[in-house]
Design a protein around this motif. Structure first.
Motif, mmCIF file in Angstrom:
data_model
loop_
_atom_site.group_PDB
_atom_site.id
_atom_site.type_symbol
_atom_site.label_atom_id
_atom_site.label_comp_id
_atom_site.label_asym_id
_atom_site.label_seq_id
_atom_site.Cartn_x
_atom_site.Cartn_y
_atom_site.Cartn_z
ATOM 1 N N ILE A 413 -0.324 2.126 -3.741
ATOM 2 C CA ILE A 413 -1.241 2.313 -2.610
ATOM 3 C C ILE A 413 -2.183 3.451 -2.989
ATOM 4 O O ILE A 413 -1.766 4.611 -3.038
ATOM 5 N N PRO A 414 -3.445 3.142 -3.299
ATOM 6 C CA PRO A 414 -4.374 4.181 -3.745
ATOM 7 C C PRO A 414 -4.660 5.205 -2.649
ATOM 8 O O PRO A 414 -4.497 4.946 -1.448
ATOM 9 N N ARG A 415 -5.113 6.346 -3.089
ATOM 10 C CA ARG A 415 -5.445 7.452 -2.190
ATOM 11 C C ARG A 415 -6.445 7.013 -1.119
ATOM 12 O O ARG A 415 -7.417 6.296 -1.409
ATOM 13 N N PHE A 416 -6.230 7.475 0.107
ATOM 14 C CA PHE A 416 -7.183 7.211 1.188
ATOM 15 C C PHE A 416 -7.477 8.462 2.023
ATOM 16 O O PHE A 416 -8.368 8.439 2.868
ATOM 17 N N ARG A 417 -6.755 9.563 1.802
ATOM 18 C CA ARG A 417 -6.992 10.781 2.566
ATOM 19 C C ARG A 417 -8.084 11.649 1.923
ATOM 20 O O ARG A 417 -8.218 11.695 0.703
ATOM 21 N N ASN A 418 -8.852 12.342 2.796
ATOM 22 C CA ASN A 418 -9.953 13.207 2.361
ATOM 23 C C ASN A 418 -10.979 12.450 1.521
ATOM 24 O O ASN A 418 -11.553 12.983 0.571
ATOM 25 N N LEU A 419 -11.208 11.194 1.915
ATOM 26 C CA LEU A 419 -12.217 10.347 1.269
ATOM 27 C C LEU A 419 -12.979 9.583 2.358
ATOM 28 O O LEU A 419 -12.407 9.247 3.400
ATOM 29 N N PHE A 420 -14.243 9.291 2.080
ATOM 30 C CA PHE A 420 -15.028 8.385 2.927
ATOM 31 C C PHE A 420 -15.047 8.830 4.399
ATOM 32 O O PHE A 420 -14.856 8.027 5.319
ATOM 33 N N GLY A 421 -15.248 10.119 4.608
ATOM 34 C CA GLY A 421 -15.352 10.636 5.964
ATOM 35 C C GLY A 421 -14.056 11.123 6.570
ATOM 36 O O GLY A 421 -14.066 11.802 7.605
ATOM 37 N N ASP A 422 -12.920 10.793 5.961
ATOM 38 C CA ASP A 422 -11.641 11.296 6.451
ATOM 39 C C ASP A 422 -11.501 12.766 6.061
ATOM 40 O O ASP A 422 -11.755 13.138 4.912
ATOM 41 N N ARG A 423 -11.105 13.617 6.987
ATOM 42 C CA ARG A 423 -10.935 15.034 6.721
ATOM 43 C C ARG A 423 -9.608 15.510 7.294
ATOM 44 O O ARG A 423 -9.312 15.299 8.465
ATOM 45 N N GLY A 425 -6.430 18.788 7.170
ATOM 46 C CA GLY A 425 -6.316 20.239 7.138
ATOM 47 C C GLY A 425 -5.891 20.781 5.798
ATOM 48 O O GLY A 425 -5.529 21.964 5.681
ATOM 49 N N TYR A 426 -5.899 19.947 4.792
ATOM 50 C CA TYR A 426 -5.556 20.349 3.421
ATOM 51 C C TYR A 426 -6.565 19.702 2.485
ATOM 52 O O TYR A 426 -7.337 18.815 2.896
ATOM 53 N N LEU A 427 -6.574 20.115 1.239
ATOM 54 C CA LEU A 427 -7.471 19.558 0.241
ATOM 55 C C LEU A 427 -6.765 18.481 -0.580
ATOM 56 O O LEU A 427 -5.553 18.467 -0.708
ATOM 57 N N ARG A 428 -7.571 17.588 -1.159
ATOM 58 C CA ARG A 428 -7.128 16.518 -2.074
ATOM 59 C C ARG A 428 -6.319 15.453 -1.340
ATOM 60 O O ARG A 428 -6.468 15.256 -0.145
ATOM 61 N N GLY A 429 -5.478 14.732 -2.088
ATOM 62 C CA GLY A 429 -4.800 13.607 -1.467
ATOM 63 C C GLY A 429 -3.622 13.121 -2.279
ATOM 64 O O GLY A 429 -3.102 13.818 -3.150
ATOM 65 N N PHE A 430 -3.216 11.881 -2.015
ATOM 66 C CA PHE A 430 -1.998 11.333 -2.607
ATOM 67 C C PHE A 430 -2.103 9.822 -2.659
ATOM 68 O O PHE A 430 -2.879 9.193 -1.936
ATOM 69 N N GLY A 431 -1.325 9.216 -3.538
ATOM 70 C CA GLY A 431 -1.152 7.767 -3.598
ATOM 71 C C GLY A 431 0.332 7.467 -3.571
ATOM 72 O O GLY A 431 1.169 8.363 -3.739
ATOM 73 N N TYR A 432 0.674 6.204 -3.343
ATOM 74 C CA TYR A 432 2.076 5.810 -3.236
ATOM 75 C C TYR A 432 2.465 4.829 -4.341
ATOM 76 O O TYR A 432 1.677 3.952 -4.720
ATOM 77 N N GLN A 433 3.685 4.976 -4.816
ATOM 78 C CA GLN A 433 4.294 3.982 -5.687
ATOM 79 C C GLN A 433 5.550 3.475 -4.995
ATOM 80 O O GLN A 433 6.331 4.264 -4.468
ATOM 81 N N GLY A 434 5.732 2.154 -4.987
ATOM 82 C CA GLY A 434 6.877 1.615 -4.275
ATOM 83 C C GLY A 434 7.147 0.169 -4.647
ATOM 84 O O GLY A 434 6.553 -0.385 -5.582
ATOM 85 N N SER A 435 8.037 -0.447 -3.899
ATOM 86 C CA SER A 435 8.388 -1.851 -4.158
ATOM 87 C C SER A 435 9.135 -2.412 -2.962
ATOM 88 O O SER A 435 9.623 -1.676 -2.104
ATOM 89 N N ALA A 436 9.197 -3.729 -2.922
ATOM 90 C CA ALA A 436 10.035 -4.433 -1.953
ATOM 91 C C ALA A 436 11.067 -5.242 -2.725
ATOM 92 O O ALA A 436 10.779 -5.774 -3.805
ATOM 93 N N SER A 437 12.261 -5.337 -2.192
ATOM 94 C CA SER A 437 13.323 -6.068 -2.882
ATOM 95 C C SER A 437 14.388 -6.478 -1.875
ATOM 96 O O SER A 437 14.368 -6.044 -0.714
ATOM 97 N N ARG A 438 15.317 -7.319 -2.325
ATOM 98 C CA ARG A 438 16.431 -7.733 -1.486
ATOM 99 C C ARG A 438 17.681 -6.999 -1.926
ATOM 100 O O ARG A 438 17.927 -6.810 -3.124
ATOM 101 N N LEU A 439 18.467 -6.569 -0.953
ATOM 102 C CA LEU A 439 19.710 -5.895 -1.291
ATOM 103 C C LEU A 439 20.643 -6.862 -2.010
ATOM 104 O O LEU A 439 20.674 -8.063 -1.729
#
Length: 612
Positions: A413-423, A425-439
């Motif tokens: 999930i690419p970064r979406f915080r502090n970009l394109f008008g989003d502001r 209370g902190y600087l920079r941002g984050f992205g997510y790495q993950g997966s879906a699976s069956r137990l």
């Protein structure tokens, strides 16, 4: 290629070519990987007629991991005679991947850890790296200690290939949102390059390394020269579609971009979906020094590889303001030798390269080569993570569906915080790495049940679950630093690093969004039982250490110039994570590759012009 090996009398001997001692196994595992014809390969790696004076080379590369392998490849292919120095032992492709095809029951402890291992590896025990499957590829804490002013988890791999044998292989380009962030926000110093400067080199290294991914047209995450992606599984596709609808495409799930082949490249076979990359890949399906850059350097006949060799100092000529070579210690005999070269590439990994700079030219600069700005050793960064959310995907359309193989990546999930008008209370941002699976059947461990019906139920897949952890950017703060602790020594009597690094208030605030945003997205996509989490994190755990010898535009505020040259010694190039001026929030290794190829090209051009 010449490989400096150990003779029966303990002396170093020079041999030619690539080892095919396990010839039958190499042929069996080739799968069009280019290793079936060992005799033909040997014939291509000789260096006949190209002998050099003892201890004299055109270039010396320190470290054989991701950056060092690229430096060796590029410099040899451009005509230079290169000495590649590695402090750890040799690991040969295929032959030395001794656990690559073992089943869990073939390990004494099913691949886990023991009390004895935890006592012997007090740092490595803090997280997943401590296990019996690939323990031999992690540095031993007792041999290579370091001093922690504040907790810093330093996980190192000392062998030919370094951590290129162990990395997570996620490969993402930076954008100008990253390269311009420091200047835009008045943080640290400005990067001396922009995306346009490095984009052609991203193209170049992606084509050789083999990065699989999808075209997304996202300005914050540039597309690359991709092989076909490893598709999302059906559970991830379901959530991805709902997520796109819920947030108008501003938050989206895309396939991860790993350095795993989905189509064959010369000498390398496609991924077999075993998800055993961290044991070494006999098929060469993921990018590593052994599978990719080292064979290319070998083929030139201009490479000398010397394992078990610890570089202890860069030899500096104060009159010429240049390095003349390096001083090394034999890791087995502790004998000291000097090697000379026109160019030195430091690729020993972030903190080790800085340690080496700090030990060099101290008669000119007490704090070491590159310290004239006062920034050597400062601005240490990592990616803070282990925070996100997880939940259940309750959808009847998935009940009769499963996924193929063991895919060695997940979604991003690419970064979406502090970009394109989003502001925020902190600087920079984050992205997510993950997966879906069956137990799977492991869920029975927590169950209290007996009988045939219970066993039948456990033989069927369990519920679909989804989870993601965020990787957040750390700011380059001057107070996050490393130095040399002269009161402690390692196995070889060398002083150790002292590390003083901690998350700041900016990262602490960011982590709140990192957990809550993940939960918000999964709930919007229909997941139930969504639980945000913030598990223990300490700097270093991301194994993305960066900084301490940053690039910049001004020798008064940086260690390196825009070409990765040390301002105070222009024939010394630093192209591993030490050079990073900021951290972005995406995995950094692809950027190391591109910067190394770019710097090697510049070095050879400058040599040809007589400027080095």
């Amino acid at each position: 290629m010449a490989i400096i090996r150990r003779g029966s009398d303990g002396r170093r001997i020079r041999s030619r070519g690539v080892s095919c001692n396990d010839r039958d196994d190499a042929i069996a595992m080739s799968i069009d990987s280019g290793h079936a014809d060992c005799e033909a390969l040997d014939s291509q790696t000789g260096n006949e007629g190209n002998e050099v004076a003892e201890n004299e080379y055109d270039a010396i590369v320190v470290g054989s991991g991701i950056s060092g392998g690229w430096a060796a490849k590029e410099l040899t292919e451009k005509g230079l005679r290169v000495l590649l120095l590695e402090r750890g032992k040799n690991v040969e492709h295929i032959r030395d991947y001794v656990n690559a095809r073992k089943a869990p029951w073939e390990y004494p402890h099913r691949g886990g850890r023991t009390v004895a291992m935890e006592e012997a590896y007090p740092v490595l025990r803090r997280d997943y790296p401590l296990n019996e499957k690939n323990l031999d590829w992690w540095a031993q804490d007792r041999d290579s200690p370091y001093t922690e002013i504040k907790r810093f988890d330093w996980y190192r791999g000392y062998q030919v290939g370094g951590r290129s044998l162990l990395w997570g292989r996620q490969s993402y380009r930076w954008s100008d949102f990253d390269f311009e962030a420091n200047a835009r926000e008045g943080i640290a110093v400005d990067w001396p390059i922009r995306y346009r400067d490095i984009a052609p080199w991203y193209d170049y290294v992606e084509t050789h390394a083999g990065i699989s991914g999808s075209i997304e047209n996202l300005p914050q995450l540039p597309d690359g020269k991709f092989l076909p992606p490893m598709p999302l599984n059906c559970g991830e596709e379901l959530v991805a579609g709902r997520l796109r609808d819920s947030f108008d495409g501003r938050r989206r799930i895309i396939p991860g971009r790993p350095a795993n082949l989905t189509q064959a490249l010369p000498g390398r076979a496609p991924c077999q979906y075993r998800n055993a990359c961290w044991l070494g890949c006999p098929y060469g399906a993921y990018f590593s020094t052994q599978s990719s850059t080292l064979p290319a350097a070998m083929a030139t006949g201009r490479l000398t590889l010397m394992p078990d060799t610890i570089v202890t100092e860069i030899v500096y000529n104060r009159d010429r303001r240049q390095a003349t070579g390096v001083r090394v210690m034999d890791a087995l005999t502790e004998k000291t030798t000097e090697f000379n070269a026109k160019v030195v590439f430091l690729c020993a990994s972030t903190l080790n390269s800085t340690w080496l700079l700090m030990r060099s030219a101290t008669d000119v600069w007490p704090d070491g080569l590159g310290s004239s700005s006062g920034e050597l050793g400062h601005n240490l960064m990592d990616h803070h993570f282990r925070v996100g959310a997880e939940g259940v995907i309750p959808d009847a359309s998935l009940d009769d569906k499963y996924y193929f193989g063991r895919r060695p990546t997940g979604f991003y999930i690419p970064r979406f915080r502090n970009l394109f008008g989003d502001r925020r209370g902190y600087l920079r941002g984050f992205g997510y790495q993950g997966s879906a699976s069956r137990l799977g059947w492991q869920r029975a461990v927590a169950e209290l049940g007996i009988g045939a019906q219970f066993k039948d139920r456990m033989s069927e897949p369990g519920e679909w679950r989804i989870g993601a952890t965020a990787f957040g950017e750390m700011l380059p703060l001057h107070e996050n630093r490393v130095g040399i602790d002269e009161t402690r020594t390692d196995k070889w009597g060398l002083p150790v690093l002292e590390i003083d690094c901690a998350m700041g208030e900016n990262e602490t605030q960011m982590r709140i969004d990192m957990a809550n945003d993940a939960a918000e997205m999964f709930e919007a996509a229909g997941a139930t039982g969504v639980t945000p989490f913030d598990n223990e994190y300490a700097p270093g755990m991301g194994i993305h250490e960066m900084g301490t010898a940053r690039m910049g535009n001004d020798p008064a505020t940086s260690v390196l110039n825009r070409w990765n040259q040390v301002w105070d010694a222009p024939n010394v190039f630093v192209t591993d994570g030490s050079c990073m001026t900021s951290a972005s929030c995406v995995n950094p290794s692809l950027t190391y590759m591109a910067l190394t190829a770019r710097a090697a090209d510049h070095a050879v051009n400058e040599l040809n012009r007589g400027n080095l």
